[in-house]
Design an enzyme around this catalytic site. Structure first.
Site, PDB file in Angstrom:
ATOM      1  CG  ASN A 102      -4.530   3.482   8.790  1.00  0.00           C
ATOM      2  OD1 ASN A 102      -4.623   2.480   8.077  1.00  0.00           O
ATOM      3  ND2 ASN A 102      -4.079   4.644   8.352  1.00  0.00           N
TER       4      ASN A 102
ATOM      5  CD  GLU B  24      -4.351   7.651  10.019  1.00  0.00           C
ATOM      6  OE1 GLU B  24      -3.779   8.717  10.314  1.00  0.00           O
ATOM      7  OE2 GLU B  24      -3.997   6.553  10.469  1.00  0.00           O
TER       8      GLU B  24
ATOM      9  CE1 TYR C 198      -1.133   3.511  12.864  1.00  0.00           C
ATOM     10  CE2 TYR C 198       0.969   2.499  13.422  1.00  0.00           C
ATOM     11  CZ  TYR C 198       0.136   3.107  12.505  1.00  0.00           C
ATOM     12  OH  TYR C 198       0.580   3.308  11.215  1.00  0.00           O
TER      13      TYR C 198
ATOM     14  NE  ARG D 190      -3.246   2.508   2.790  1.00  0.00           N
ATOM     15  CZ  ARG D 190      -3.065   3.351   3.810  1.00  0.00           C
ATOM     16  NH1 ARG D 190      -2.302   3.035   4.832  1.00  0.00           N
ATOM     17  NH2 ARG D 190      -3.663   4.514   3.816  1.00  0.00           N
TER      18      ARG D 190
ATOM     19  CG  HIS E 145      -0.885   8.923   3.566  1.00  0.00           C
ATOM     20  ND1 HIS E 145      -1.022   7.571   3.815  1.00  0.00           N
ATOM     21  CD2 HIS E 145      -0.457   9.461   4.717  1.00  0.00           C
ATOM     22  CE1 HIS E 145      -0.673   7.311   5.071  1.00  0.00           C
ATOM     23  NE2 HIS E 145      -0.318   8.444   5.642  1.00  0.00           N
TER      24      HIS E 145
ATOM     25  CD  GLU F 213      -1.049   3.897   8.135  1.00  0.00           C
ATOM     26  OE1 GLU F 213      -0.737   4.313   9.271  1.00  0.00           O
ATOM     27  OE2 GLU F 213      -1.249   4.644   7.175  1.00  0.00           O
TER      28      GLU F 213
END
Ligand code: GBH
Length: 461
Positions: A298, A169, A300, A76, A122, A364
């Site tokens: 995404n 995002e 984390y 990606r 992005h 992500e």
């Protein structure tokens, strides 16, 4: 371990144009808002910028080799709008040199058996559009220009690229770019970011409409959006904190995901923001609803959520990693906002499937191990904390798919390479490959080996 991931499961790595490419003036490129922002003193932690980054505009062959040897099935990456249409607008010139360059690169991926997945936006808006009419603040103009840029990409790359992500995002683009001002273009306002978020949704939706009507019939691909969200876990069982966690998710995720997958803004967000939350016209919402073929996620970390605080942007909730008994939720990363907590990842995947009923791509996921900014390379490559993070998160992923039945179709680790980590500059490293930014020498870390072994063992053949 119970089962395996299905044989068509896609795994690989993610990057973004401004974070890796460098060469800001090569082949006709003009500045984006991130060039301007990173060159403004005081905006980037280490005073750096993306002028060189990983030099991937020249070293893309090395990137492809790293991907190939890693066993990755997918990559990606994002296109730089200000390379493809340097001034950005619908009446501005298309840059044949950039298109040719990107085509060589994508062809190399395909020849090596790596499926390209392209992000259109992005965060690197052409500076000209920002100067010309206010960029993302100006709906009438930006929607047309963004759709024109998207069409250009579909037209020139759609024979090779079958999977498209419109935005990366939108929460970060709007809130960090126009609310808190820590990202480009650095505006601080409590009205602008709501407008920008709305315009991002509308632009996304019209790009999807253009793809579905004009390109999909002949190209046969899919298109969607990537949203970012941490799992939000109530701090304790008190009704206030349970409600706070739901509010937190509505402000972070629901205000993007609900219009797209359900066709309306979350009631709590409308209630709290009132008139400052722009309404969709009837035509707009008809286009926004069902405008993503999948759920691009995404993620984390996990955050513990408490009621209170007067931070309207996050729905008047407070976040912490410290549990009521004083212990930490998980292993602390180099950055303050990230601790490892795999069970939260599994909960988030279940929540998204139950709430939105769309196949999920984890576009992500990754970890910045402490001290990689200062340690010598031979120590950095022994990235035990990152390996443990991926052990935990891949296991949670496997359980979500095989035990809970969540249809996760792909997983992209962030990132293939250490790169320009936005406002942190080069101080924070997320790569499974160490980059010596003085020499551009790439050295794979143990986490690269971990993922290279883990996926073949856990994907059905
Ligand atoms: C992703 O954002 C980005 O897509 C990627 O480009 C980036 O390199 C990667 O994460 C690693 O950070 O919220 O004010 O505390 C993830 C969301 C947004 C989380 C910025 C950290 C820090 C600033 N990130 N946030 S703040």
């Amino acid at each position: 371990m119970s089962g395996k991931l299905p044989s068509d499961f896609l795994w690989g790595y993610a990057t973004a144009s401004y974070q890796i490419e460098g060469s800001p003036t090569a082949d006709g490129r003009l500045p984006s808002i991130w060039d301007t922002f990173s060159h403004t003193p005081g905006k980037i932690k280490d005073g750096s910028n993306g002028d060189v980054a990983c030099d991937s505009w020249h070293r893309w062959g090395e990137d492809v080799a790293l991907l190939k040897f890693s066993g990755a099935k997918v990559y990606r990456f994002s296109f730089s709008w200000s390379r493809i249409i340097p001034e950005g607008g619908r009446d501005d010139l298309i840059n044949a040199d950039a298109i040719e360059h990107y085509r060589y690169f994508i062809e190399a991926l395909v020849k090596n058996g790596i499926k390209p997945i392209a992000t259109l936006y992005h965060w690197d808006l052409p500076q000209t559009l920002h100067d010309r009419y206010g960029g993302w603040l100006n709906k009438e103009e930006i929607v047309q220009d963004y759709v024109n840029y998207a069409r250009t990409c579909f037209r020139y790359f759609g024979d090779l690229v079958k999977d498209w992500i419109t935005h990366n995002e939108p929460w970060c683009v709007s809130v960090l770019g126009y609310g808190t001002g820590v990202f480009a273009p650095g505006h601080k306002s409590d009205t602008e970011h709501w407008i920008v978020a709305h315009n991002l949704l509308v632009a996304h939706a019209y790009a999807v409409k253009a793809y579905r009507e004009e390109f999909k019939p002949s190209q046969g691909g899919q298109i969607g959006i990537t949203l970012d969200c941490s799992w939000q876990m109530p701090y304790d069982n008190s009704p206030e904190n349970v409600a706070a966690a739901q509010r937190g998710i509505a402000f972070k995720l629901g205000r993007f995901a609900d219009p797209i997958y359900k066709g309306y803004y979350p009631a709590i967000v409308k209630e709290m923001i009132g008139d400052r939350l722009p309404d969709f016209t009837e035509e707009e919402i008809a286009v926004v609803k069902d405008s993503s073929d999948f759920f691009g996620l995404n993620t984390y970390t996990t955050q513990l959520v408490q009621d209170g605080g007067d931070n309207e942007i996050q729905g008047n909730v407070k976040y912490t990693f410290t549990r009521p008994d004083g212990t930490q939720l998980g292993k602390q990363a180099h950055v303050p906002w990230l601790q490892s907590y795999p069970p939260g990842f599994r909960s988030l995947l279940n929540y998204l499937w139950e709430t939105y009923k769309k196949p999920i791509y984890v576009t992500e996921n990754g970890f910045a191990a402490k001290g990689e900014n200062v340690l010598p390379v031979d120590q950095v490559v022994k990235d035990t904390d990152r390996v443990e993070y991926f052990q935990g998160y891949t296991d949670a992923l496997l359980r979500a798919v095989t035990e809970d039945g969540v249809p996760v179709k792909g997983y992209f680790a962030w990132s293939l390479l250490d790169n320009f980590e936005w406002a942190d500059g080069y101080d924070t490293r997320f790569g499974v490959t160490y980059v010596d930014f003085k020499t551009q020498r790439r050295t794979t870390k143990e986490s690269y080996q971990f993922l290279r072994n883990w996926f073949p063992e856990h994907v059905e053949t």
